[in-house]
Motif scaffolding. Structure first.
Motif, mmCIF file in Angstrom:
data_model
loop_
_atom_site.group_PDB
_atom_site.id
_atom_site.type_symbol
_atom_site.label_atom_id
_atom_site.label_comp_id
_atom_site.label_asym_id
_atom_site.label_seq_id
_atom_site.Cartn_x
_atom_site.Cartn_y
_atom_site.Cartn_z
ATOM 1 N N ALA A 1 16.186 49.576 52.402
ATOM 2 C CA ALA A 1 14.751 49.291 52.409
ATOM 3 C C ALA A 1 14.473 47.796 52.440
ATOM 4 O O ALA A 1 13.542 47.339 53.126
ATOM 5 C CB ALA A 1 14.097 49.922 51.180
ATOM 6 N N ARG A 2 15.265 47.023 51.727
ATOM 7 C CA ARG A 2 15.023 45.583 51.686
ATOM 8 C C ARG A 2 15.217 44.932 53.046
ATOM 9 O O ARG A 2 14.650 43.877 53.332
ATOM 10 C CB ARG A 2 15.954 44.943 50.646
ATOM 11 C CG ARG A 2 15.522 43.540 50.258
ATOM 12 C CD ARG A 2 16.244 43.011 49.031
ATOM 13 N NE ARG A 2 17.682 42.970 49.219
ATOM 14 C CZ ARG A 2 18.530 43.827 48.664
ATOM 15 N NH1 ARG A 2 18.075 44.821 47.896
ATOM 16 N NH2 ARG A 2 19.824 43.710 48.864
ATOM 17 N N LEU B 1 22.175 57.100 45.115
ATOM 18 C CA LEU B 1 21.234 57.085 46.242
ATOM 19 C C LEU B 1 20.185 55.995 46.073
ATOM 20 O O LEU B 1 19.761 55.366 47.052
ATOM 21 C CB LEU B 1 20.558 58.449 46.360
ATOM 22 C CG LEU B 1 21.497 59.637 46.640
ATOM 23 C CD1 LEU B 1 20.716 60.930 46.631
ATOM 24 C CD2 LEU B 1 22.218 59.453 47.964
ATOM 25 N N GLN B 2 19.774 55.759 44.831
ATOM 26 C CA GLN B 2 18.765 54.730 44.564
ATOM 27 C C GLN B 2 19.214 53.374 45.108
ATOM 28 O O GLN B 2 18.442 52.660 45.763
ATOM 29 C CB GLN B 2 18.530 54.626 43.054
ATOM 30 C CG GLN B 2 17.653 53.447 42.633
ATOM 31 C CD GLN B 2 17.649 53.249 41.127
ATOM 32 O OE1 GLN B 2 17.999 54.155 40.366
ATOM 33 N NE2 GLN B 2 17.281 52.055 40.682
ATOM 34 N N HIS B 3 20.463 53.015 44.862
ATOM 35 C CA HIS B 3 20.926 51.687 45.255
ATOM 36 C C HIS B 3 21.274 51.621 46.740
ATOM 37 O O HIS B 3 21.066 50.574 47.372
ATOM 38 C CB HIS B 3 22.098 51.274 44.373
ATOM 39 C CG HIS B 3 21.718 51.147 42.926
ATOM 40 N ND1 HIS B 3 20.790 50.235 42.486
ATOM 41 C CD2 HIS B 3 22.119 51.847 41.830
ATOM 42 C CE1 HIS B 3 20.642 50.354 41.174
ATOM 43 N NE2 HIS B 3 21.440 51.325 40.760
ATOM 44 N N VAL B 4 21.770 52.702 47.305
ATOM 45 C CA VAL B 4 21.986 52.733 48.755
ATOM 46 C C VAL B 4 20.656 52.520 49.474
ATOM 47 O O VAL B 4 20.541 51.692 50.390
ATOM 48 C CB VAL B 4 22.620 54.071 49.186
ATOM 49 C CG1 VAL B 4 22.624 54.200 50.715
ATOM 50 C CG2 VAL B 4 24.041 54.198 48.647
ATOM 51 N N ARG B 5 19.647 53.254 49.040
ATOM 52 C CA ARG B 5 18.341 53.167 49.697
ATOM 53 C C ARG B 5 17.667 51.822 49.460
ATOM 54 O O ARG B 5 16.920 51.338 50.317
ATOM 55 C CB ARG B 5 17.476 54.339 49.223
ATOM 56 C CG ARG B 5 17.944 55.663 49.822
ATOM 57 C CD ARG B 5 17.315 56.871 49.186
ATOM 58 N NE ARG B 5 17.674 58.086 49.935
ATOM 59 C CZ ARG B 5 17.658 59.320 49.429
ATOM 60 N NH1 ARG B 5 17.286 59.506 48.158
ATOM 61 N NH2 ARG B 5 18.005 60.350 50.169
ATOM 62 N N ALA B 6 17.931 51.211 48.299
ATOM 63 C CA ALA B 6 17.341 49.895 48.031
ATOM 64 C C ALA B 6 17.884 48.851 49.003
ATOM 65 O O ALA B 6 17.138 47.983 49.487
ATOM 66 C CB ALA B 6 17.625 49.481 46.590
ATOM 67 N N ALA C 1 21.854 43.060 59.928
ATOM 68 C CA ALA C 1 20.445 42.670 60.029
ATOM 69 C C ALA C 1 20.273 41.172 59.800
ATOM 70 O O ALA C 1 19.500 40.500 60.494
ATOM 71 C CB ALA C 1 19.612 43.468 59.022
ATOM 72 N N VAL C 2 21.000 40.633 58.835
ATOM 73 C CA VAL C 2 20.913 39.201 58.534
ATOM 74 C C VAL C 2 21.355 38.357 59.729
ATOM 75 O O VAL C 2 20.777 37.291 60.013
ATOM 76 C CB VAL C 2 21.770 38.870 57.293
ATOM 77 C CG1 VAL C 2 21.938 37.366 57.130
ATOM 78 C CG2 VAL C 2 21.145 39.478 56.036
ATOM 79 N N ASN C 3 22.355 38.845 60.447
ATOM 80 C CA ASN C 3 22.935 38.071 61.554
ATOM 81 C C ASN C 3 22.384 38.451 62.929
ATOM 82 O O ASN C 3 22.832 37.901 63.941
ATOM 83 C CB ASN C 3 24.453 38.273 61.568
ATOM 84 C CG ASN C 3 25.149 37.594 60.407
ATOM 85 O OD1 ASN C 3 25.301 36.383 60.395
ATOM 86 N ND2 ASN C 3 25.560 38.382 59.417
ATOM 87 N N ASP C 4 21.431 39.392 62.963
ATOM 88 C CA ASP C 4 20.931 39.915 64.233
ATOM 89 C C ASP C 4 22.044 40.525 65.082
ATOM 90 O O ASP C 4 22.015 40.475 66.312
ATOM 91 C CB ASP C 4 20.199 38.822 65.038
ATOM 92 C CG ASP C 4 18.877 38.425 64.397
ATOM 93 O OD1 ASP C 4 18.215 39.314 63.827
ATOM 94 O OD2 ASP C 4 18.529 37.238 64.450
ATOM 95 N N GLY D 1 14.639 46.728 55.919
ATOM 96 C CA GLY D 1 13.863 47.491 56.891
ATOM 97 C C GLY D 1 14.704 48.399 57.772
ATOM 98 O O GLY D 1 14.372 48.632 58.939
ATOM 99 N N ILE D 2 15.775 48.950 57.207
ATOM 100 C CA ILE D 2 16.701 49.794 57.960
ATOM 101 C C ILE D 2 16.488 51.254 57.572
ATOM 102 O O ILE D 2 16.469 51.598 56.382
ATOM 103 C CB ILE D 2 18.159 49.389 57.692
ATOM 104 C CG1 ILE D 2 18.385 47.925 58.069
ATOM 105 C CG2 ILE D 2 19.132 50.282 58.459
ATOM 106 C CD1 ILE D 2 19.737 47.373 57.622
ATOM 107 N N ASP D 3 16.352 52.103 58.541
ATOM 108 C CA ASP D 3 16.178 53.529 58.290
ATOM 109 C C ASP D 3 17.513 54.174 57.920
ATOM 110 O O ASP D 3 18.568 53.767 58.408
ATOM 111 C CB ASP D 3 15.605 54.214 59.538
ATOM 112 C CG ASP D 3 15.165 55.638 59.257
ATOM 113 O OD1 ASP D 3 16.011 56.545 59.377
ATOM 114 O OD2 ASP D 3 13.993 55.837 58.909
ATOM 115 N N GLU D 4 17.456 55.210 57.067
ATOM 116 C CA GLU D 4 18.681 55.921 56.687
ATOM 117 C C GLU D 4 19.427 56.460 57.904
ATOM 118 O O GLU D 4 20.656 56.598 57.883
ATOM 119 C CB GLU D 4 18.360 57.078 55.741
ATOM 120 C CG GLU D 4 18.053 56.662 54.326
ATOM 121 C CD GLU D 4 17.839 57.862 53.409
ATOM 122 O OE1 GLU D 4 18.393 58.946 53.694
ATOM 123 O OE2 GLU D 4 17.115 57.713 52.404
ATOM 124 N N ALA D 5 18.690 56.791 58.930
ATOM 125 C CA ALA D 5 19.318 57.354 60.125
ATOM 126 C C ALA D 5 20.268 56.366 60.790
ATOM 127 O O ALA D 5 21.114 56.766 61.611
ATOM 128 C CB ALA D 5 18.252 57.800 61.117
#
Length: 317
Positions: free
Chosen positions: A91-92, A83-88, A142-145, A94-98
């Protein structure tokens, strides 16, 4: 047409047999073993994950660490490090888990699942075993919009990148896609094509997306799977091996020299996977140490003691 691949013995009697298909390729890609229907398309399930991770890298996903790349190719158990790495990753960017469009779940690991239930934690898509690849795909979006809300759509640029990557192994440009358990499209391949895809992972140029995924999986087999998993057991025992399980009896991998294998158990039985893969490793190495021999001969218990074995059918390899 299927072949007898794995047998279960109890008290000296063959109690049952798992049938399926298997292919083994030498480093040049020639078939050295072909049993059953190795040229019929199957859904590789999670054995496609390394190439989904490759597609995410090619599409602009930049992992913050090799651990994050390993989790992108994982069928994890929802343990804290997973979970730590999925969330990292999320987070980097700016994407919500939802935003993870996988089914909300509780951890697959029994201990972590019990702790989550005791804490009255609600199911979350981050716990789902495929959340690492979802996070990597969302990061590429996110990188590619690219739109986040439609990344499961087969026509989305992220999924087109996956289809393009797997077409390199003879798959169709417009394949008859399935839907995997996590909701993502799944590209069918034959077992021969699936084995070839793993051979590419270990033979690709250094620092290429393919080699990067293979290196991350080798370095972090626990993140690719979890406590007690077949992938972890085998990669921790056989140096240089990259392998990945898939649901419903699929397993594929490649050794350091490019020798590669893929098989599917017809009945989807998971207990057949590890002893068969370990037997392939024994064949490849030409010998077996105590740890590998134990993986190739799994115990059948009676009254709490060993009374039989789950093993590859003698002589098939």
């Amino acid at each position: 047409m299927s072949a007898d691949l794995v047998e279960v013995t109890r008290s000296g009697t063959r109690e049952c047999v798992h049938r399926g298909s298997l292919v083994l390729l030498d480093p040049g890609g020639a078939r050295t073993v072909a049993l059953g229907s190795v040229d019929a398309p199957i859904f590789p399930r999670s054995t496609n994950k390394p190439w989904q991770a490759v597609a995410a890298l090619r599409s602009g996903f930049v992992p913050g660490s090799s651990e994050e790349l390993a989790i992108a190719a994982a069928s994890h158990a929802g343990e804290p490090a997973h979970l730590q790495h999925v969330r990292a990753i999320l987070a980097r960017h700016g994407i919500d888990e939802a935003a993870i469009a996988a089914p909300p779940s509780l951890p697959a690991n029994e201990r972590e699942r019990a702790l989550a239930i005791a804490a009255d934690a609600p199911p979350s898509p981050a716990y789902m075993e495929c959340s690492g690849k979802h996070a990597a795909m969302l990061a590429a979006c996110a990188v590619n919009d690219w739109p986040l809300e439609s990344y499961l759509d087969p026509a989305h640029p992220m999924q087109l990148a996956v289809i393009e990557a797997l077409a390199e192994f003879g798959g169709e440009d417009e394949p008859d896609l399935g839907i995997d358990g996590c909701g993502l499209p799944i590209v069918p391949l034959t077992l021969a094509q699936l084995a070839a895809s793993f051979a590419r992972l270990v033979s690709a140029p250094i620092a290429s997306p393919e080699a990067s995924v293979a290196d991350a999986m080798r370095r972090h087999p626990y993140l690719v799977s979890g406590t007690g998993a077949d992938d972890l057991a085998l990669m921790s025992t056989v140096d240089g091996l990259v392998c990945k399980t898939g649901a419903d009896g699929v397993f594929a991998g490649a050794f350091a020299d490019g020798t590669a294998f893929a098989f599917k158990i017809d009945d989807g039985g998971e207990r057949a996977r590890l002893p068969l893969a370990a037997a392939l490793a024994e064949r490849h190495l030409g010998s077996s140490d105590e740890d590998l021999a134990a993986l190739a001969s799994r115990p059948v218990l009676g009254g709490g003691v060993r009374v039989g074995t789950v093993r590859a059918v003698p002589g098939i390899l």
